[in-house]
Design an enzyme around this catalytic site. Structure first.
Site, mmCIF file in Angstrom:
data_model
loop_
_atom_site.group_PDB
_atom_site.id
_atom_site.type_symbol
_atom_site.label_atom_id
_atom_site.label_comp_id
_atom_site.label_asym_id
_atom_site.label_seq_id
_atom_site.Cartn_x
_atom_site.Cartn_y
_atom_site.Cartn_z
ATOM 1 N N ASP A 79 -0.177 -5.965 0.300
ATOM 2 C CA ASP A 79 -1.441 -6.334 -0.338
ATOM 3 C C ASP A 79 -1.191 -7.607 -1.127
ATOM 4 O OD1 ASP A 79 -3.118 -4.144 0.457
ATOM 5 O OD2 ASP A 79 -2.015 -2.882 -0.948
ATOM 6 N N CYS A 104 0.863 -1.169 0.000
ATOM 7 C CA CYS A 104 0.000 0.000 0.000
ATOM 8 C C CYS A 104 0.912 1.235 0.000
ATOM 9 C CB CYS A 104 -0.896 0.001 1.237
ATOM 10 S SG CYS A 104 -1.854 1.530 1.419
#
Length: 156
Positions: free
Chosen positions: A60, A53
Protein backbone atom coordinates in the site's frame (compact mmCIF):
# COMPACT_ATOMS: atom_id res chain seq x y z
CA UNK A 1 23.45 22.44 23.96
CA UNK A 2 26.68 22.21 21.99
CA UNK A 3 26.72 20.53 18.58
CA UNK A 4 29.09 17.83 19.90
CA UNK A 5 26.62 16.93 22.66
CA UNK A 6 23.76 16.82 20.16
CA UNK A 7 25.71 14.57 17.78
CA UNK A 8 26.50 12.20 20.63
CA UNK A 9 22.77 11.81 21.42
CA UNK A 10 21.55 11.47 17.81
CA UNK A 11 22.63 8.17 16.31
CA UNK A 12 21.18 8.29 12.78
CA UNK A 13 22.12 11.82 11.74
CA UNK A 14 25.46 12.05 9.94
CA UNK A 15 26.03 8.29 9.86
CA UNK A 16 25.65 5.64 7.16
CA UNK A 17 21.96 4.90 6.66
CA UNK A 18 20.86 1.43 7.66
CA UNK A 19 17.29 0.66 6.64
CA UNK A 20 15.31 -1.64 8.91
CA UNK A 21 13.14 -4.27 7.28
CA UNK A 22 10.73 -4.51 10.22
CA UNK A 23 8.59 -2.07 12.18
CA UNK A 24 11.13 -0.22 14.33
CA UNK A 25 9.85 2.55 16.66
CA UNK A 26 13.17 2.38 18.53
CA UNK A 27 14.92 4.21 15.66
CA UNK A 28 12.99 7.41 16.49
CA UNK A 29 15.16 10.08 18.10
CA UNK A 30 14.35 13.46 19.59
CA UNK A 31 16.24 16.63 20.40
CA UNK A 32 15.50 19.63 22.58
CA UNK A 33 13.27 22.37 21.19
CA UNK A 34 15.14 25.67 21.35
CA UNK A 35 11.86 27.64 21.44
CA UNK A 36 9.48 25.82 23.81
CA UNK A 37 7.97 29.11 24.99
CA UNK A 38 6.49 29.72 21.50
CA UNK A 39 3.74 27.81 19.74
CA UNK A 40 4.65 26.99 16.16
CA UNK A 41 3.89 24.30 13.61
CA UNK A 42 6.30 21.70 12.28
CA UNK A 43 5.16 19.73 9.23
CA UNK A 44 6.62 16.64 7.60
CA UNK A 45 5.45 15.14 4.31
CA UNK A 46 6.48 11.62 3.39
CA UNK A 47 5.18 11.13 -0.17
CA UNK A 48 6.71 7.65 -0.54
CA UNK A 49 5.29 5.77 2.46
CA UNK A 50 4.77 2.05 1.95
CA UNK A 51 3.21 -0.61 4.13
CA UNK A 52 1.71 -4.03 3.48
CA UNK A 53 -1.90 -5.12 3.54
CA UNK A 54 -2.11 -7.48 6.54
CA UNK A 55 -4.46 -9.82 4.64
CA UNK A 56 -3.06 -9.98 1.09
CA UNK A 57 0.55 -8.92 1.69
CA UNK A 58 0.27 -6.49 -1.23
CA UNK A 59 1.97 -3.10 -0.88
CA UNK A 60 0.00 0.00 0.00
CA UNK A 61 1.35 3.43 -0.93
CA UNK A 62 0.59 6.75 0.70
CA UNK A 63 1.68 10.25 1.48
CA UNK A 64 1.94 10.57 5.26
CA UNK A 65 1.54 14.10 6.65
CA UNK A 66 2.63 14.84 10.19
CA UNK A 67 1.94 18.26 11.74
CA UNK A 68 2.69 19.13 15.33
CA UNK A 69 3.20 21.89 17.85
CA UNK A 70 6.30 20.91 19.84
CA UNK A 71 6.89 21.34 23.52
CA UNK A 72 10.26 20.34 25.00
CA UNK A 73 11.27 17.68 22.48
CA UNK A 74 11.17 17.45 18.69
CA UNK A 75 11.56 14.49 16.36
CA UNK A 76 14.81 14.32 14.39
CA UNK A 77 13.97 14.11 10.67
CA UNK A 78 16.39 11.36 9.57
CA UNK A 79 15.23 9.08 12.37
CA UNK A 80 11.63 9.83 11.31
CA UNK A 81 12.50 8.84 7.74
CA UNK A 82 14.03 5.56 8.93
CA UNK A 83 11.04 4.91 11.18
CA UNK A 84 8.54 5.49 8.37
CA UNK A 85 10.63 3.28 6.08
CA UNK A 86 10.37 0.49 8.67
CA UNK A 87 6.67 0.11 7.76
CA UNK A 88 7.69 -1.14 4.29
CA UNK A 89 7.42 -4.79 5.35
CA UNK A 90 4.89 -4.23 8.15
CA UNK A 91 1.36 -5.54 7.71
CA UNK A 92 -1.23 -3.05 8.95
CA UNK A 93 -4.42 -1.49 7.68
CA UNK A 94 -4.26 2.17 6.63
CA UNK A 95 -6.09 3.40 9.70
CA UNK A 96 -3.80 1.39 11.97
CA UNK A 97 -0.64 2.83 10.35
CA UNK A 98 -1.80 6.39 11.02
CA UNK A 99 -2.68 5.64 14.66
CA UNK A 100 0.56 3.72 15.29
CA UNK A 101 2.59 6.65 13.92
CA UNK A 102 0.62 9.10 16.06
CA UNK A 103 1.06 7.01 19.23
CA UNK A 104 4.80 6.50 18.67
CA UNK A 105 5.40 10.22 18.14
CA UNK A 106 3.36 11.15 21.22
CA UNK A 107 5.44 8.71 23.26
CA UNK A 108 8.69 10.11 21.83
CA UNK A 109 8.00 13.85 22.09
CA UNK A 110 4.97 14.52 24.29
CA UNK A 111 3.96 17.35 21.92
CA UNK A 112 1.40 19.99 22.76
CA UNK A 113 -0.57 18.96 19.66
CA UNK A 114 -0.04 16.50 16.80
CA UNK A 115 -1.96 15.17 13.82
CA UNK A 116 -1.19 12.47 11.27
CA UNK A 117 -2.93 12.05 7.92
CA UNK A 118 -2.48 9.19 5.49
CA UNK A 119 -3.35 9.86 1.85
CA UNK A 120 -3.36 6.29 0.55
CA UNK A 121 -3.48 5.60 -3.19
CA UNK A 122 -6.52 3.79 -4.54
CA UNK A 123 -6.82 0.05 -4.15
CA UNK A 124 -9.78 -1.52 -5.94
CA UNK A 125 -10.98 1.95 -6.94
CA UNK A 126 -11.17 3.30 -3.38
CA UNK A 127 -8.82 5.79 -1.71
CA UNK A 128 -8.61 5.88 2.07
CA UNK A 129 -7.47 9.00 3.94
CA UNK A 130 -7.32 8.26 7.67
CA UNK A 131 -6.72 11.17 10.04
CA UNK A 132 -5.87 11.03 13.75
CA UNK A 133 -4.87 13.76 16.18
CA UNK A 134 -4.04 14.45 19.81
CA UNK A 135 -4.03 17.53 22.01
CA UNK A 136 -2.55 17.52 25.49
CA UNK A 137 -5.43 16.84 27.92
CA UNK A 138 -6.66 19.70 30.06
CA UNK A 139 -5.14 22.39 27.82
CA UNK A 140 -6.17 24.56 24.89
CA UNK A 141 -4.51 21.92 22.67
CA UNK A 142 -7.14 19.37 23.68
CA UNK A 143 -9.76 21.85 22.41
CA UNK A 144 -7.71 22.39 19.23
CA UNK A 145 -7.66 18.63 18.65
CA UNK A 146 -11.44 18.39 18.95
CA UNK A 147 -12.00 21.34 16.64
CA UNK A 148 -9.56 20.09 14.01
CA UNK A 149 -10.94 16.55 14.20
CA UNK A 150 -14.45 17.70 13.43
CA UNK A 151 -13.34 20.11 10.68
CA UNK A 152 -10.21 18.47 9.27
CA UNK A 153 -11.66 17.74 5.87
CA UNK A 154 -13.49 20.99 5.17
CA UNK A 155 -12.63 22.71 1.93
CA UNK A 156 -11.11 19.61 0.31
Amino acid sequence: MKNEDLRARLHALGRKTEYRQDYAPEVLEAFDNKHPERDYWVRFNCPEFTSLCPITGQPDFAEIRICYIPDIRMVESKSLKLYLFSFRSHGAFHEDCVNIILNDLIQLMDPKYIEVTGLFTPRGGISIYPYANYGRPGTKYEQLAEERLFHHDEGK
